[in-house]
Design an enzyme around this catalytic site. Structure first.
Site: not given
Ligand code: DGJ
Length: 730
Positions: A367, A478, A480, A548
């Site tokens: 990122d 990803d 999130n 993570d």
């Molecule tokens: C969440 C991912 O699981 C991490 O490994 C990383 O890529 C972050 N996002 C980056 O924002």
């Protein structure tokens, strides 16, 4: 033959390897369930089939006063006509009445397996691997036609199921619930095992007894979720890791889902799984067809371990696709925990430079490389390289990394949009939203509305442009946050609740286009770690970033839980720096390396800051990965010691011909004067003679499995110890 049909008695028998699944059509046309379990002989069917009668307070259909749907075990139960248990199907007509009851019309056997339009699904390499039974049903009053599909694997204890619904009437129908499968059990003496969790604590194994009433595992979050994986196993009460009957269920889907079990008044158990009916509706106009996602059913008489190995086999060869399916994956180094958002091309090249010296094969730029993105408050959606930040073009950066001897990978979070982005300023209506209602932010971002064609096209175009602009070998995809204000105002009110599923149809379309446009690229899916570790995503991307949480102690549990369903070669696992960024725990480099071996393997640290002795260890770990790779990626996986139950963990990988194995044992915290810990191996040939190389011990497979041996050394070296033992035929 996998599918055996008694045409006169209308009995369907599905023989998947050493399991049988039986159903029959009653004279009134109800398709009821008879049996699912270990293989039974064809000519005993008459004695197994039993129709139970009615009961007080369980009404009977007008044409079958001797029956009650509430008493029958049904293959695809509807609503409102006397079965009060959890339904598979709920449909409203134009007047809002809600009753549906399917009856048998016809059936056919299909050699091979039909595709599920627009959806990820298990596939066949050869048509001969499976046969599919299609049973056509209908509710003549509604004009609703249903096709129930059962795909039966000859060589695996696997049946997959899905349903197609078609509106054959002249008026609209609304589906409120359309599960992928309903599976009935004659008794309810089972435990229900699930994988619950949270961000950084994914897939904790929990096993509870089925009880009267309903029990549900689900996600309403718009993704398969960290909180509960779309999987359950019904385990016979005495089933263990190695023994006993276990029925595994997994949904090939990445959105909100429901798995619900109900123990009835007659002590039978019903399990349904499919798209979560919560906040869901699907309008079927005349002639429209709706296809549910696929449910995978696995039978095991060898406990949870047997179930997992069947899922692993199926997913490795019949779910994951593409050039990378069977290929050795590159050992990568990812800059996320090394730099977070603070990096430029020179820093990345410096990492690549050091990484090359110790045998690492690929650098992944995480990122922060695009738009305005120096923290997580802005930039998502602007998939244009920030050359000012990098200090060069993407192509130049990639060429510099390649000149160091590494391949190059890149991170995207395509499904998101930051309110502070050029994309949002240009298209504020491209996110999921309800006009007038403020958008709820998650990690400062909103979710793009992938049900919109314009959004799908933008993603394919903008991502393809980046991927064409340089020699990119890997993509981390990803996701999130979870969905809120799930709404597309362009949809008419009657279709508004379709958004949850339309989103995934849109995403799958985008994934299909991008992955087929770039077949040479290795794709890894991610959702804040393992928030979307599901078979739907694995269909497009053969590996998933598992969590993570990169702390090796935590990873013992997370990876152990993940292995219940997902093959080890799909589990993203990296060695990270200490103190660990999530737990602040310090563990030895060797322990971290050994834990990460159980997966795709790589690093997630600033290698330019590592002491010499750690760099030396990386070289050893890289060598170990290459040595053990065939076993870890292609071998059968056996769990030996459960980290959820104590202070240790152990597992092993066995080659298909059983001539070789790798055993890994881990000790979390040492105790004084601890008793010797014995480990019993699994999966070996009892007759074969093996040498445990590191111990210099020669023993037969039966002795290694029944008596086992004492795990050496770990208890004299302190906390966080690990050993890898190589077992070879002599
Ligand atoms: C969440 C991912 O699981 C991490 O490994 C990383 O890529 C972050 N996002 C980056 O924002």
């Amino acid at each position: 033959m996998a599918i055996i049909i008694d045409e006169n008695k209308k009995i369907f028998k599905l023989d998947a390897k050493d399991s049988s699944y039986l159903m029959q059509v009653s004279k009134q046309g109800y398709l009821y369930h008879v049996y699912y379990g270990a293989h039974v002989s064809d000519n005993d069917l008459d004695h197994i089939l039993q129709l139970t009668g009615g009961a007080s307070f369980s009404p009977s259909p007008a044409d079958a006063p001797e029956l009650s749907l509430d008493m029958l075990l049904l293959e695809y139960p509807g609503t409102g006509t006397g079965d009060f248990r959890v339904p598979a199907l709920t449909v409203k007509d134009t007047r809002g009445a809600s009753a549906v009851c399917l009856r048998y019309v016809s059936h056919k056997v299909i050699e091979g397996k039909p595709a599920l339009p627009g959806l990820p699904a298990v596939y066949l390499n050869e048509n001969s691997e499976a046969q599919t039974l299609e049973i056509s049903m209908e509710d003549a009053l509604l004009g609703l036609k249903a096709k129930l599909y059962y795909c039966v694997f000859e060589e695996l204890n696997v049946i997959t199921r899905w349903v197609q619904l078609e509106n054959g009437s002249a008026e609209n129908l609304t589906i409120d619930r359309a599960m992928s499968a309903c599976v009935e059990f004659l008794t309810a003496d089972y435990d229900m095992l699930g994988l619950y969790g949270s961000w950084a604590r994914e897939r904790t194994v929990e096993r509870v007894a089925l009880r009267h009433g309903t029990q549900a595992l689900q996600s309403r979050r718009g993704s398969s979720s960290h909180q509960m994986n779309p999987f359950t196993a019904l385990c016979a009460r005495d089933a263990t890791e190695d023994r006993g009957e276990v029925f595994g269920f997994n949904l090939v889907y990445s959105g909100s889902y429901l798995i619900e079990a109900e123990v009835s008044q007659m002590d039978s158990a019903r399990l349904v799984l499919g798209i979560n009916p919560y906040d869901f509706e699907w309008e079927l106009e005349p002639g429209d067809v709706f296809t549910t996602p696929e449910a995978v059913l696995v039978y095991s008489s060898e406990g949870l371990g047997g179930m997992s190995r069947t899922f692993h086999k199926l997913y490795r060869k019949n779910l994951c696709r593409g050039q990378w399916r069977d290929k050795k994956r590159p050992i990568l180094i990812n800059n996320w925990e090394a730099t977070y958002f603070k990096f430029n091309a020179d820093k990345l090249v410096a990492i690549a430079h050091e990484a090359a010296k110790v045998g690492i094969e690929m650098l992944v730029m995480d990122d922060g490389w695009f738009g305005k993105r120096d923290d997580d408050h802005s930039g998502l959606g602007d998939w244009k390289v920030n050359e000012a930040k990098l200090g060069c073009t993407l192509r130049e950066l990639v060429e510099r990394v390649k000149a160091e001897g590494l391949r190059f990978g890149i991170w995207f979070e395509p499904e998101m949009i930051s309110p502070d982005s050029d994309l949002y300023r240009a298209h504020p209506d491209w996110c999921l939203h309800i006009p007038g209602r403020p958008g709820t932010l998650g990690r400062n971002q909103l979710v793009l509305d992938l049900s919109k064609t314009a959004v799908q096209e933008y993603l394919v175009e903008s991502l393809s442009a980046v991927l064409h602009s340089a020699d990119i070998s890997y993509v981390k995809w990803d996701f999130n946050r979870n969905m809120t204000e799930a709404n597309n105002p362009d949809l008419p009110a009657a279709k508004s609740r379709e958004i949850w599923h339309r989103y995934y149809l849109g995403l799958y379309k985008v994934l299909e286009e991008i992955t087929s446009q770039f077949p040479q690229i290795l794709f890894e899916s991610c959702s804040g770690g393992g928030g979307r570790f599901d078979p739907g995503m694995l269909y497009y991307m053969p590996q998933t970033w598992c969590s993570d949480d990169t702390d090796a102690v935590e990873r013992l549990k997370i990876q152990y839980g993940t292995s219940m369903v997902y093959p080890v070669n799909s589990i993203g696992a990296h060695v990270s720096a200490v103190p660990n960024h999530q737990t602040m725990r310090t563990t030895p480099f060797q322990f971290r390396g050994d834990v990460a071996l159980m997966g795709t393997f790589g690093y997630e640290l600033d290698i330019t800051k590592l002491p010499e002795e750690d760099l030396d260890m990386i070289e050893d770990q890289v060598e170990k990965f290459h040595d053990y790779h065939p076993l870890i990626f292609h071998g059968d996986f056996y769990r030996l010691i459960n980290p959820f139950e104590g202070n240790e963990a152990a597992w092993m990988f066995v080659s298909e011909d059983k001539s070789e194995a790798l055993v890994q044992c881990f000790l979390v915290q040492n105790r004084p004067n601890a008793p010797a810990r014995r480990v019993k191996l699994r999966g070996l040939d009892p007759e074969m003679r093996y040498k445990v190389e590191e111990l210099g011990v020669r023993m037969h497979g039966d002795s290694l499995m029944n008596a086992g041996f004492i795990i050496p050394d770990m208890w004299v070296c302190g906390d966080y110890q690990s050993v890898c033992l190589t077992v070879k035929r002599v």
